[in-house]
Design a protein around this motif. Structure first.
Motif, PDB file in Angstrom:
ATOM      1  N   TYR A  65     -54.863 -20.416   5.183  1.00  0.00           N
ATOM      2  CA  TYR A  65     -56.200 -19.850   5.057  1.00  0.00           C
ATOM      3  C   TYR A  65     -56.761 -19.470   6.424  1.00  0.00           C
ATOM      4  O   TYR A  65     -56.594 -20.196   7.402  1.00  0.00           O
ATOM      5  N   GLY A  66     -57.487 -18.342   6.439  1.00  0.00           N
ATOM      6  CA  GLY A  66     -58.281 -18.001   7.603  1.00  0.00           C
ATOM      7  C   GLY A  66     -59.616 -18.720   7.558  1.00  0.00           C
ATOM      8  O   GLY A  66     -59.927 -19.457   6.612  1.00  0.00           O
ATOM      9  N   HIS A  67     -60.440 -18.499   8.574  1.00  0.00           N
ATOM     10  CA  HIS A  67     -61.717 -19.206   8.665  1.00  0.00           C
ATOM     11  C   HIS A  67     -62.610 -18.883   7.477  1.00  0.00           C
ATOM     12  O   HIS A  67     -63.211 -19.783   6.865  1.00  0.00           O
ATOM     13  N   ASP A  68     -62.719 -17.620   7.120  1.00  0.00           N
ATOM     14  CA  ASP A  68     -63.605 -17.225   6.021  1.00  0.00           C
ATOM     15  C   ASP A  68     -63.120 -17.767   4.688  1.00  0.00           C
ATOM     16  O   ASP A  68     -63.930 -18.187   3.844  1.00  0.00           O
ATOM     17  N   VAL A  69     -61.806 -17.756   4.476  1.00  0.00           N
ATOM     18  CA  VAL A  69     -61.263 -18.187   3.186  1.00  0.00           C
ATOM     19  C   VAL A  69     -61.509 -19.673   2.946  1.00  0.00           C
ATOM     20  O   VAL A  69     -61.666 -20.106   1.798  1.00  0.00           O
ATOM     21  N   ARG A  70     -61.583 -20.461   4.010  1.00  0.00           N
ATOM     22  CA  ARG A  70     -61.815 -21.898   3.849  1.00  0.00           C
ATOM     23  C   ARG A  70     -63.190 -22.198   3.251  1.00  0.00           C
ATOM     24  O   ARG A  70     -63.461 -23.321   2.822  1.00  0.00           O
ATOM     25  N   ARG A  71     -64.041 -21.178   3.200  1.00  0.00           N
ATOM     26  CA  ARG A  71     -65.342 -21.339   2.570  1.00  0.00           C
ATOM     27  C   ARG A  71     -65.193 -21.709   1.102  1.00  0.00           C
ATOM     28  O   ARG A  71     -66.091 -22.321   0.513  1.00  0.00           O
ATOM     29  N   ARG A  72     -64.062 -21.378   0.498  1.00  0.00           N
ATOM     30  CA  ARG A  72     -63.829 -21.712  -0.907  1.00  0.00           C
ATOM     31  C   ARG A  72     -63.839 -23.217  -1.143  1.00  0.00           C
ATOM     32  O   ARG A  72     -64.081 -23.687  -2.262  1.00  0.00           O
ATOM     33  N   LEU A  73     -63.576 -24.004  -0.093  1.00  0.00           N
ATOM     34  CA  LEU A  73     -63.402 -25.443  -0.243  1.00  0.00           C
ATOM     35  C   LEU A  73     -64.706 -26.225  -0.167  1.00  0.00           C
ATOM     36  O   LEU A  73     -64.689 -27.451  -0.207  1.00  0.00           O
ATOM     37  N   VAL A  74     -65.851 -25.543  -0.055  1.00  0.00           N
ATOM     38  CA  VAL A  74     -67.118 -26.279   0.029  1.00  0.00           C
ATOM     39  C   VAL A  74     -67.622 -26.677  -1.356  1.00  0.00           C
ATOM     40  O   VAL A  74     -68.592 -27.428  -1.455  1.00  0.00           O
ATOM     41  N   VAL A  75     -66.986 -26.170  -2.416  1.00  0.00           N
ATOM     42  CA  VAL A  75     -67.322 -26.597  -3.773  1.00  0.00           C
ATOM     43  C   VAL A  75     -66.052 -27.050  -4.467  1.00  0.00           C
ATOM     44  O   VAL A  75     -64.931 -26.775  -4.009  1.00  0.00           O
ATOM     45  N   LYS A  76     -66.203 -27.741  -5.584  1.00  0.00           N
ATOM     46  CA  LYS A  76     -65.041 -28.188  -6.345  1.00  0.00           C
ATOM     47  C   LYS A  76     -64.325 -26.994  -6.965  1.00  0.00           C
ATOM     48  O   LYS A  76     -64.971 -26.030  -7.379  1.00  0.00           O
ATOM     49  N   PRO A  77     -63.003 -27.030  -7.053  1.00  0.00           N
ATOM     50  CA  PRO A  77     -62.291 -25.966  -7.778  1.00  0.00           C
ATOM     51  C   PRO A  77     -62.592 -26.053  -9.259  1.00  0.00           C
ATOM     52  O   PRO A  77     -63.045 -27.092  -9.764  1.00  0.00           O
ATOM     53  N   GLY A  78     -62.336 -24.950  -9.961  1.00  0.00           N
ATOM     54  CA  GLY A  78     -62.729 -24.897 -11.357  1.00  0.00           C
ATOM     55  C   GLY A  78     -61.586 -24.646 -12.318  1.00  0.00           C
ATOM     56  O   GLY A  78     -60.549 -24.071 -11.963  1.00  0.00           O
ATOM     57  N   LEU A  79     -61.798 -25.082 -13.557  1.00  0.00           N
ATOM     58  CA  LEU A  79     -60.864 -24.797 -14.640  1.00  0.00           C
ATOM     59  C   LEU A  79     -60.849 -23.302 -14.947  1.00  0.00           C
ATOM     60  O   LEU A  79     -59.840 -22.731 -15.345  1.00  0.00           O
ATOM     61  N   THR A  80     -61.995 -22.661 -14.772  1.00  0.00           N
ATOM     62  CA  THR A  80     -62.108 -21.215 -14.883  1.00  0.00           C
ATOM     63  C   THR A  80     -63.050 -20.740 -13.783  1.00  0.00           C
ATOM     64  O   THR A  80     -63.612 -21.544 -13.050  1.00  0.00           O
ATOM     65  N   GLY A  81     -63.206 -19.430 -13.662  1.00  0.00           N
ATOM     66  CA  GLY A  81     -64.059 -18.894 -12.607  1.00  0.00           C
ATOM     67  C   GLY A  81     -64.147 -17.383 -12.706  1.00  0.00           C
ATOM     68  O   GLY A  81     -63.664 -16.779 -13.675  1.00  0.00           O
ATOM     69  N   LEU A  82     -64.760 -16.778 -11.706  1.00  0.00           N
ATOM     70  CA  LEU A  82     -64.864 -15.320 -11.696  1.00  0.00           C
ATOM     71  C   LEU A  82     -63.494 -14.676 -11.686  1.00  0.00           C
ATOM     72  O   LEU A  82     -63.292 -13.596 -12.253  1.00  0.00           O
ATOM     73  N   TRP A  83     -62.516 -15.312 -11.038  1.00  0.00           N
ATOM     74  CA  TRP A  83     -61.152 -14.779 -11.009  1.00  0.00           C
ATOM     75  C   TRP A  83     -60.549 -14.771 -12.406  1.00  0.00           C
ATOM     76  O   TRP A  83     -59.771 -13.899 -12.758  1.00  0.00           O
ATOM     77  N   GLN A  84     -60.909 -15.758 -13.238  1.00  0.00           N
ATOM     78  CA  GLN A  84     -60.355 -15.854 -14.589  1.00  0.00           C
ATOM     79  C   GLN A  84     -60.886 -14.746 -15.487  1.00  0.00           C
ATOM     80  O   GLN A  84     -60.151 -14.198 -16.315  1.00  0.00           O
ATOM     81  N   VAL A  85     -62.157 -14.399 -15.340  1.00  0.00           N
ATOM     82  CA  VAL A  85     -62.766 -13.411 -16.229  1.00  0.00           C
ATOM     83  C   VAL A  85     -62.683 -11.999 -15.646  1.00  0.00           C
ATOM     84  O   VAL A  85     -63.204 -11.060 -16.246  1.00  0.00           O
ATOM     85  N   SER A  86     -62.028 -11.848 -14.495  1.00  0.00           N
ATOM     86  CA  SER A  86     -61.968 -10.539 -13.839  1.00  0.00           C
ATOM     87  C   SER A  86     -60.557  -9.989 -13.701  1.00  0.00           C
ATOM     88  O   SER A  86     -60.356  -8.989 -13.023  1.00  0.00           O
ATOM     89  N   GLY A  87     -59.578 -10.644 -14.319  1.00  0.00           N
ATOM     90  CA  GLY A  87     -58.233 -10.086 -14.239  1.00  0.00           C
ATOM     91  C   GLY A  87     -57.128 -11.077 -13.995  1.00  0.00           C
ATOM     92  O   GLY A  87     -55.947 -10.743 -14.082  1.00  0.00           O
ATOM     93  N   ARG A  88     -57.459 -12.310 -13.632  1.00  0.00           N
ATOM     94  CA  ARG A  88     -56.472 -13.369 -13.391  1.00  0.00           C
ATOM     95  C   ARG A  88     -55.390 -12.922 -12.412  1.00  0.00           C
ATOM     96  O   ARG A  88     -55.696 -12.435 -11.329  1.00  0.00           O
ATOM     97  N   SER A  89     -54.131 -13.008 -12.795  1.00  0.00           N
ATOM     98  CA  SER A  89     -53.042 -12.720 -11.862  1.00  0.00           C
ATOM     99  C   SER A  89     -52.918 -11.248 -11.510  1.00  0.00           C
ATOM    100  O   SER A  89     -52.189 -10.893 -10.582  1.00  0.00           O
ATOM    101  N   ASP A  90     -53.611 -10.365 -12.231  1.00  0.00           N
ATOM    102  CA  ASP A  90     -53.578  -8.941 -11.894  1.00  0.00           C
ATOM    103  C   ASP A  90     -54.380  -8.634 -10.639  1.00  0.00           C
ATOM    104  O   ASP A  90     -54.253  -7.558 -10.060  1.00  0.00           O
ATOM    105  N   LEU A  91     -55.213  -9.580 -10.198  1.00  0.00           N
ATOM    106  CA  LEU A  91     -56.039  -9.355  -9.026  1.00  0.00           C
ATOM    107  C   LEU A  91     -55.211  -9.484  -7.756  1.00  0.00           C
ATOM    108  O   LEU A  91     -54.283 -10.286  -7.669  1.00  0.00           O
ATOM    109  N   SER A  92     -55.572  -8.696  -6.749  1.00  0.00           N
ATOM    110  CA  SER A  92     -54.957  -8.847  -5.436  1.00  0.00           C
ATOM    111  C   SER A  92     -55.491 -10.115  -4.775  1.00  0.00           C
ATOM    112  O   SER A  92     -56.510 -10.673  -5.182  1.00  0.00           O
ATOM    113  N   TRP A  93     -54.798 -10.557  -3.724  1.00  0.00           N
ATOM    114  CA  TRP A  93     -55.246 -11.731  -2.995  1.00  0.00           C
ATOM    115  C   TRP A  93     -56.637 -11.497  -2.411  1.00  0.00           C
ATOM    116  O   TRP A  93     -57.523 -12.362  -2.495  1.00  0.00           O
ATOM    117  N   GLU A  94     -56.860 -10.333  -1.841  1.00  0.00           N
ATOM    118  CA  GLU A  94     -58.152 -10.016  -1.248  1.00  0.00           C
ATOM    119  C   GLU A  94     -59.255 -10.057  -2.290  1.00  0.00           C
ATOM    120  O   GLU A  94     -60.352 -10.580  -2.041  1.00  0.00           O
TER     121      GLU A  94
END
Length: 500
Positions: free
Chosen positions: A435-464
């Motif tokens: 992870y870069g510095h900005d990406v580590r911002r994801r770790l300030v909250v608990k991970p989720g069973l679902t999320g915006l990534w789940q309702v927006s395309g799942r594995s079809d999404l690019s990493w960015e």
């Protein structure tokens, strides 16, 4: 939108002969958008129907044994007048404002405000005229009119989204900004077409417009900033979107607004804080300047306690209700290859702490050992490893993955407090190490069973795109947003799109 005279001709007509001068193009009014009037008229009809039905149902429910009695007559008259009163309250609350059409929760919030205002107004008037209002009627009719209105508006919005996916009911937009920012806006509008915004032209800074480039992401370059208003009129755009750039300061924005006012073209300004929205941003007038005030996200305190209580309570209830399904899935997994039912893997949670995540096993036994040999066949960019036809996935596993049933044991992680129902995707330790510095911002909250990534395309999404969605959630999370994402998760899971 096709410019009849061609991109080159448009650029020649838009580019001013002298830097800062207005181009010599006759200002044309933007063409009307009849679909918006049709849509708002449809909302008005639905609101009338909802109110009339709610009033009559309330009267029937309360006075079913005395519909012809004299005491019932006032309620019948009120039920007939309710549609007009309801539409008036919705109008005064801004429920027919065109800028809220098709997206967001603001339309629903304003309708809810109208419902509360109508209930309060009815009670005040009844008290003022000393009319003994039947509580049974009020408790049926007024809540029902609000629920029916919201349900009908939701259905109409979904129909609008279907039309937009077919390319109808779109608003033409001229993007004003630097090439990189304009390209990002074009891509976002194309990815989220349900918003109804389509970039039909771009106006660049003087030096970029003079470089000779014909288009940005397939959209024609119409000239420089100075000709933005005339460019919008020429291509029939109903909106001009100004992206964050130093050239468009307050004075230039004011002049642009004056020019757009003549053709009733909307002006929207994109903040540099692209992922911060909603309640965190307010306009604060200071010394005559409209300053954008940005509040810090609430990552601790009462809201976090409420979120944790909601997560654990809902997860415990889900485990209880889904226990028969867990048993059936365990039997299917065990019968296929006699391997273990569950798969445990170390993931990284809030603050970088590691924890074991539980899933139904979807791969052959020893799949991790085969990962290195398949690394060259990775179909995902960034730090993730994904394959559409991963040879390690079992037949039952492929079905479980398609409908995200393999994720259900993570409800145990939610009950234990290691995860939330909604949050960023739980990463692997080796992913976090990259992870870069900005990406580590994801770790300030608990991970989720679902999320915006789940309702927006799942594995079809690019990493960015996955990172952008996770950061958007972190910056704007709320219990209301969690409920919206949970609601949308059902649709994403049923479609099975992006799951592999």
């Amino acid at each position: 939108m096709v410019v009849s005279s061609g991109v080159k001709d448009v650029r020649e007509r838009m580019a001013p002969p002298v830097a800062g001068a207005m181009p010599e193009v006759r200002s044309l009014p933007a063409p009307p958008r009849p679909w918006t009037r049709e849509y708002v008229a449809g909302l008005l009809v639905l609101d009338l129907v909802a109110a009339l039905g709610a009033g009559l149902i309330g009267t029937t429910a309360r006075f079913h044994d005395a519909l012809t009695a004299a005491t019932t007559v006032p309620y019948l008259w009120f039920s007939l007048a309710l549609p007009l009163l309801w539409c008036l309250f919705v109008y005064l609350s801004g429920g027919y404002a065109r800028r809220f059409i098709g997206v967001g929760t603001e339309e629903y919030r304003r309708v809810a405000v109208a419902g509360l205002t109508l209930a309060a107004g009815t009670a005040i008037v009844a008290y003022a005229v000393k009319f003994d209002l039947a509580r049974g009627y009020v408790l049926v009719a007024l809540p029902l009119v609000l629920v029916a209105t919201l349900a009908l508006r939701y259905a109409r919005r979904k129909a609008l989204h279907r039309r937009r996916r077919a390319g109808e009911c779109m608003n033409g937009v001229v993007a004003v900004g630097h090439r990189v920012a304009a390209g990002d806006l074009i891509r976002r509008f194309r990815d989220e077409i349900y918003h109804g915004m389509r970039v039909v032209g771009v106006c660049l800074p003087e030096h970029e417009a003079a470089s000779g480039a014909a288009d940005v992401e397939g959209c024609p370059v119409l000239g420089s900033f100075a000709g933005a208003a005339d460019a919008a009129a020429l291509v029939g755009a109903g909106t001009v979107a100004v992206l964050a750039c130093p050239e468009m300061d307050g004075a230039e924005l004011r002049r642009l607004a004056w020019r757009l006012e003549k053709s009733d073209t909307e002006l929207i300004v994109a903040s540099a804080l692209m992922e911060v929205a909603g309640p965190r941003t307010t306009i604060r007038p200071v010394a005559g300047l409209p300053l954008l005030h940005v509040e810090h996200p609430e990552l601790a305190g009462v809201r976090r306690v409420l979120k944790s209580a909601f997560d654990r309570g809902a997860a415990a209830l889900a485990l209880l209700l889904l226990s028969p399904l867990f048993l059936a899935l365990a039997v299917l997994i065990r019968r296929e290859d006699r391997g273990p039912v569950f798969f445990t893997q170390t993931r990284v949670g809030r603050g970088g702490s590691e924890f074991p995540v539980y899933k139904f096993r979807t791969m052959v036994v020893g799949a991790d050992a085969l990962k290195a040999a398949l690394r060259a066949r990775n179909e995902h960019d960034g730090v993730l490893f994904k394959m559409r036809r991963d040879p390690r996935v079992t037949q039952v596993g492929a079905w479980l993955r398609r409908y995200s049933l393999d994720e259900l044991p993570q409800l145990v992680n939610v009950v234990r407090g290691e995860m939330s129902l909604v949050g960023p995707r739980p990463p692997l330790p080796e992913e976090v190490a990259r992870y870069g510095h900005d990406v580590r911002r994801r770790l300030v909250v608990k991970p989720g069973l679902t999320g915006l990534w789940q309702v927006s395309g799942r594995s079809d999404l690019s990493w960015e795109e996955s990172v952008r969605l996770d950061l958007r959630y972190v910056e704007n999370w709320s219990l209301t947003l969690d409920i919206q994402i949970l609601w949308k998760t059902w649709s994403a899971v049923i479609r099975g799109a992006g799951a592999y």
